[in-house]
Write an enzyme that holds these catalytic residues in place. Structure first.
Site, short mmCIF file in Angstrom:
data_model
loop_
_atom_site.label_atom_id
_atom_site.label_comp_id
_atom_site.label_asym_id
_atom_site.label_seq_id
_atom_site.Cartn_x
_atom_site.Cartn_y
_atom_site.Cartn_z
N HIS A 362 72.15 25.70 88.50
CA HIS A 362 72.58 27.10 88.38
C HIS A 362 73.19 27.42 87.02
CE1 HIS A 362 72.27 28.11 92.73
NE2 HIS A 362 72.48 26.81 92.87
N LYS A 554 81.74 41.38 88.72
CA LYS A 554 81.33 39.98 88.75
C LYS A 554 82.49 39.15 88.22
CE LYS A 554 77.76 41.17 86.03
NZ LYS A 554 76.60 40.65 86.75
N ARG A 555 82.40 37.80 88.37
CA ARG A 555 83.43 36.96 87.79
C ARG A 555 83.58 37.30 86.30
NH1 ARG A 555 85.73 32.73 91.01
NH2 ARG A 555 86.64 32.06 89.06
N LYS A 560 79.33 36.80 80.22
CA LYS A 560 78.91 38.00 80.97
C LYS A 560 79.25 39.28 80.19
CE LYS A 560 79.47 35.69 85.49
NZ LYS A 560 78.17 35.78 86.19
N THR A 662 72.65 37.92 90.79
CA THR A 662 72.14 38.44 92.06
C THR A 662 72.69 39.84 92.32
OG1 THR A 662 73.85 37.08 93.08
CG2 THR A 662 71.59 36.30 93.26
N LYS A 666 71.17 43.52 94.01
CA LYS A 666 71.88 44.34 95.01
C LYS A 666 71.97 45.78 94.53
CE LYS A 666 74.27 40.16 96.27
NZ LYS A 666 75.39 39.27 95.92
C1 26Q Z 1 82.36 22.60 89.18
C2 26Q Z 1 83.20 21.51 89.01
C3 26Q Z 1 84.59 21.66 89.16
C4 26Q Z 1 85.10 22.91 89.49
C5 26Q Z 1 84.25 23.99 89.66
C6 26Q Z 1 82.87 23.83 89.50
C7 26Q Z 1 81.97 25.00 89.69
C8 26Q Z 1 82.15 25.84 90.77
C9 26Q Z 1 81.34 26.94 90.94
C10 26Q Z 1 80.97 25.25 88.80
C11 26Q Z 1 80.13 26.36 88.98
C12 26Q Z 1 80.31 27.21 90.06
C13 26Q Z 1 79.48 28.40 90.30
C14 26Q Z 1 78.47 28.76 89.57
C15 26Q Z 1 77.73 29.99 89.86
O1 26Q Z 1 78.13 30.81 90.67
N1 26Q Z 1 76.59 30.18 89.20
C16 26Q Z 1 75.78 31.36 89.41
O2 26Q Z 1 74.82 31.06 90.41
C17 26Q Z 1 74.11 32.21 90.78
C18 26Q Z 1 73.19 31.83 91.93
O3 26Q Z 1 72.14 31.07 91.46
C19 26Q Z 1 73.35 32.79 89.61
O4 26Q Z 1 72.78 34.00 90.03
C20 26Q Z 1 74.29 33.04 88.43
O5 26Q Z 1 73.54 33.42 87.31
C21 26Q Z 1 75.09 31.78 88.15
O6 26Q Z 1 76.05 32.03 87.13
#
Ligand code: 26Q
Length: 816
Positions: A362, A554-555, A560, A662, A666
């Site tokens: 991702h 979004k985050r 972004k 995503t 929406k």
């Molecule tokens: C990893 C290790 C330690 C702590 C946190 C994490 C961690 C947690 C969550 C790393 C990444 C995430 C989330 C990533 C995320 O939400 N990515 C998004 O995924 C979506 C679904 O595929 C995409 O649409 C987005 O583009 C992408 O940013």
């Protein structure tokens, strides 16, 4: 009278009786004295009963047909509320509403009492939730596996413009949707040492003597598909201590010591990590990853062996999808279980592992690629570290055997990173241990092949494939926007609800019907009025529902580029002040999103949004033309209120950085027009919708790449060439929006000139121009609403049903 209404009346009466029974016997309340929360619980329990019947039928059927099972392993499931989701998919929403009206209880009011299940950070977690719903809808035998966090993603308060994190307590009033499975328990071990022993036949065997063991207890939530089609299980693990209390210690008077071990064990499932990109490898995070992976693999192997005499056909009966690298320790754990516990030969175990596992990536952000220090791994999971070394050795040997000796290639594909302290690369581990590695949009997948996994891709050219993300229309259209859904049903017939991928396109000709466009605009206005009320209630800011709602939610992340949007906001503010008489399109700029607690730059951007909002909203010269709103605590429920009310959807990430996105889908589904870069799934949206119905701007991913290589992000030349950009930066830098602390943004602005990594300045003028095209179209309502209708009509391909069908056909081999 026909049969229908009678049957319906009977259903209403039956539902009402069921709710009253639950209220009395499960909640223990008398209707006279029930609080709203008691009603919520009673209704949820009554709805859950309906699911359970379908659930058991479906489960029996999977066993009978010995259907292949799909296991979706994810540290995040961002589910949101479940009441309307369940009722609506069961076809009970109107019946429940009527039943409750008969009891003088307003279902809509009750709905709002349910806390969001916020067991995820953002896109990746929400995708997992959409996928679970689609897999049930499509009748796939799926199990989601994750962690039952006691505390989900923090609540965001905004105090004096700054984000503050508050603990989230979704379980305080219990959770009516889950079933605790006290009997489904697995031991999960950590630490200790590994001993080599020899079995009867003289074979060496590795025995792990762990230092610590905790228990994983299962909690099951049924996930019902559209029209109750089938019901799958989301199984979330809770960590418990082996012994609730260390009695010996307690009796010896060490009361604190007696509970310390319990606290250490249970901390594993205490709280979701509130970061959406990797922070420095935290020990607790690795414990969480291993904890849920081990419990899930033990559980699915046991299920397999209940039905099959051998594990040798595991890959024919089970597909395991890894949601990013977070569960990628599964590669080593599955090897350990197969080799050490089930005594399969290494090569057989490896083949089974690769054939069963698949990995979804991702992100390409280098700082977000997970690695764990070898030291930590050796201490916490000594046997796994051995296994990883072995996998790596076999892998490198195989390459040498193929005649590959190039040091750079070997270094790039190794599981161990050597230059930055020795670390295990979880992305490479997941890649090697899987038969499929997928990206989440066309561009993202292409970049995976040419960047992070370039060398591995050359070695395994078949492995990387694309599965563009999707969203479930049940939640994001039918539940979030009933008036629009009704319009679609009227125009296209009820079959649009069952197969929007096929039928939504038939809406295209309606884009040319003025009456339809008018009704379309009308339903938008309805949602905008509701959002305007919410803004008024929560922030005391009055916004005009007739103004353009320009939304970025979004985050908060530098890539972004909420900052780019804020620079445009200031530029617009200055332009309106300079020429208040010009024919401006009245706008409300709406922002929402959480920042990771330790991400200072992101938190400063939130403060900037709030500072700009205060100044703009209090300036009488722009009154009626520009308002700025930062809505706190963005979550799934708030998204359901905001998205249907958006006119303009901001998808403006630096090209090459947003894997998919995503929310772009929406917004498009509700007919918002997108202003965006050619990034992530915006590219596919462009193909589906037509670039003429979007506002595309900015550098392409290739141009971004070229700038990165050149080391010049071009901020000074962009500022030199744009008096507008220069004015905006000077105003922010000079404290126009922060008179209480004029230097607050000096660092933020000054860092852009040498190192504008995300090309905010380089894209500014193109963005400004694109926003002028937006205004132009807004002044031509016939054309605006025509494009809006076409956006809705052409969004069918972004259904997560389509995405899941592709996974099932091309990765899982799980289509019936
Ligand atoms: C990893 C290790 C330690 C702590 C946190 C994490 C961690 C947690 C969550 C790393 C990444 C995430 C989330 C990533 C995320 O939400 N990515 C998004 O995924 C979506 C679904 O595929 C995409 O649409 C987005 O583009 C992408 O940013």
């Amino acid at each position: 009278m026909s049969q229908e209404p009678l049957a319906r009346d009977a259903q209403v009466a039956a539902f009402r009786t069921a709710v009253l029974e639950k209220l009395t016997y499960a909640v223990g309340k008398d209707p006279e004295h029930a609080f709203d929360h008691d009603w919520f619980e009673a209704i949820a329990l009554a709805a859950r009963d309906h699911m359970v019947d379908h659930w058991m039928d479906h489960t029996r059927q999977i066993y009978r047909k010995s259907q292949k099972r799909v296991y979706y392993l994810s540290l995040e499931f961002l589910i949101g509320r479940l009441l309307y989701d369940s009722l609506s998919n069961l076809g009970l929403l109107d019946i429940a509403r009527e039943a409750m009206t008969g009891l003088d209880v307003d279902l809509e009011r009750i709905r709002l009492l349910e806390p969001d299940a916020a067991l995820g950070n953002g896109g990746l977690g929400r995708l997992a939730a959409c996928f679970m719903e689609s897999m049930s809808t499509l009748g796939i035998a799926a199990h989601g596996y994750g962690i039952r966090y006691e505390h989900g993603l923090f609540r965001q308060a905004v105090v004096d413009g700054w984000q503050q994190e508050q603990t989230e307590n979704w379980l305080d009033f219990g959770n009516p949707w889950e079933f605790e499975r006290a009997e489904v328990i697995y031991p999960i071990s950590f630490g200790g040492s590994v001993e080599t022993r020899h079995d009867e036949s003289g074979q060496p065997r590795q025995v792990w003597w762990p230092a610590e063991t905790v228990r994983a207890v299962a909690y099951d939530t049924p996930v019902v598909g559209w029209r109750g089609a089938s019901v799958n299980t989301l199984r979330l693990w809770r960590a418990r201590a082996l012994e609730e209390l260390h009695l010996e210690r307690f009796n010896a008077g060490d009361h604190l010591g007696a509970v310390a071990e319990v606290a250490r064990a249970e901390s594993i499932s205490r709280v979701l990590y509130p970061a959406d990109s990797t922070e420095a490898g935290q020990e607790l995070r690795l414990r969480q990853e291993y904890f849920f992976v081990s419990a899930s693999l033990q559980d699915l192997l046991r299920r397999h062996l209940n039905m099959n005499p051998t594990l040798l056909n595991l890959h024919e009966k089970a597909a395991i999808q890894l949601n990013d690298t977070h569960p990628s320790i599964a590669v080593a754990e599955l090897m350990r279980l197969l080799v050490d516990q089930h005594e399969l030969p290494w090569d057989t175990a490896w083949q089974l592992t690769v054939d069963t596992l698949a990995y979804t990536n991702h992100t390409l952000l280098p700082e977000a690629l997970e690695t764990w220090s070898v030291g930590l791994m050796e201490r916490m999971l000594p046997r796994h570290m051995q296994i990883i070394y072995l996998i790596n050795a076999f892998h490198i040997d195989a390459l040498r055997a193929k005649g590959i000796h190039d040091f750079d290639v070997l270094r790039a594909v190794s599981l161990i990173e050597e230059d930055n302290g020795r670390r295990v690369r979880m992305g490479n581990l997941a890649f090697l241990g899987s038969h499929s590695v997928n990206g989440v949009s066309g561009l993202h997948t292409k970049l995976m092949r040419s960047t992070v996994f370039a060398e591995l891709h050359k070695l395994y050219p078949e492995r990387i494939n694309n599965k563009t993300n999707g969203i479930t229309f049940r939640r994001w259209l039918y539940q979030a926007n009933p008036p629009l859904t009704r319009m679609l049903v009227e125009a296209l017939g009820p079959e649009v609800l069952d197969d929007p991928e096929k039928h939504l396109r038939r809406l295209e000709p309606f884009a040319d019907k003025p009456a339809f466009r008018k009704a379309f605009a009308q339903q938008r206005l309805h949602s905008k009025k509701a959002l305007a009320n919410l803004i008024q209630e929560r922030l005391g800011i009055t916004v005009d529902p007739e103004a353009m709602f320009d939304v970025q939610v979004k985050r908060i992340h530098e890539y972004k580029r909420q900052l780019l949007n804020l620079l445009h906001t200031v530029a617009l503010y200055q332009a309106i002040r300079a020429e208040p008489g010009t024919h401006w399109a009245p706008r409300v700029k709406i922002f929402a999103g959480k920042a990771a607690a330790s991400y200072h730059q992101a938190k400063l951007i939130i403060k900037l949004a709030n500072d700009i909002a205060r100044v703009v909203n209090n300036d009488p010269t722009v009154r009626g033309l520009l308002k700025v709103v930062f809505l706190p605590n963005y979550n799934v429920s708030l998204a359901e209120s905001i998205i249907p009310a958006a006119d303009l959807s901001e998808q403006i990430s630096t090209a090459g950085y947003e894997a998919s996105g995503t929310s772009n889908m929406k917004f498009g589904l509700h007919g918002a027009l997108t202003i965006g870069t050619l990034d992530g799934a915006n590219v596919e949206m462009c193909e589906q919708v037509g670039a003429e119905h979007m506002f595309i701007f900015g550098l392409t991913s290739q141009q971004v790449e070229a700038r990165k290589r050149s080391g010049d992000f071009g901020a000074s030349s962009a500022i030199g060439a744009s008096y507008r950009l220069n004015d905006v930066l000077q105003a922010i830098r000079g404290g126009v929006f922060s008179p209480d602390d004029p230097a607050r943004y000096v660092g933020l602005i000054d860092s852009l000139v040498p190192y504008d990594r995300f090309l905010v300045c380089a894209d500014f003028d193109a963005y400004w121009e694109a926003q002028r095209r937006v205004e132009e179209l807004w002044h031509d309502p016939q054309q605006w609403w025509r494009s809006a209708v076409l956006n809705t009509a052409r969004m069918g391909w972004f259904s997560s049903d389509r995405t899941i069908r592709e996974y099932a056909g091309e990765i899982w081999n799980a289509l019936e």
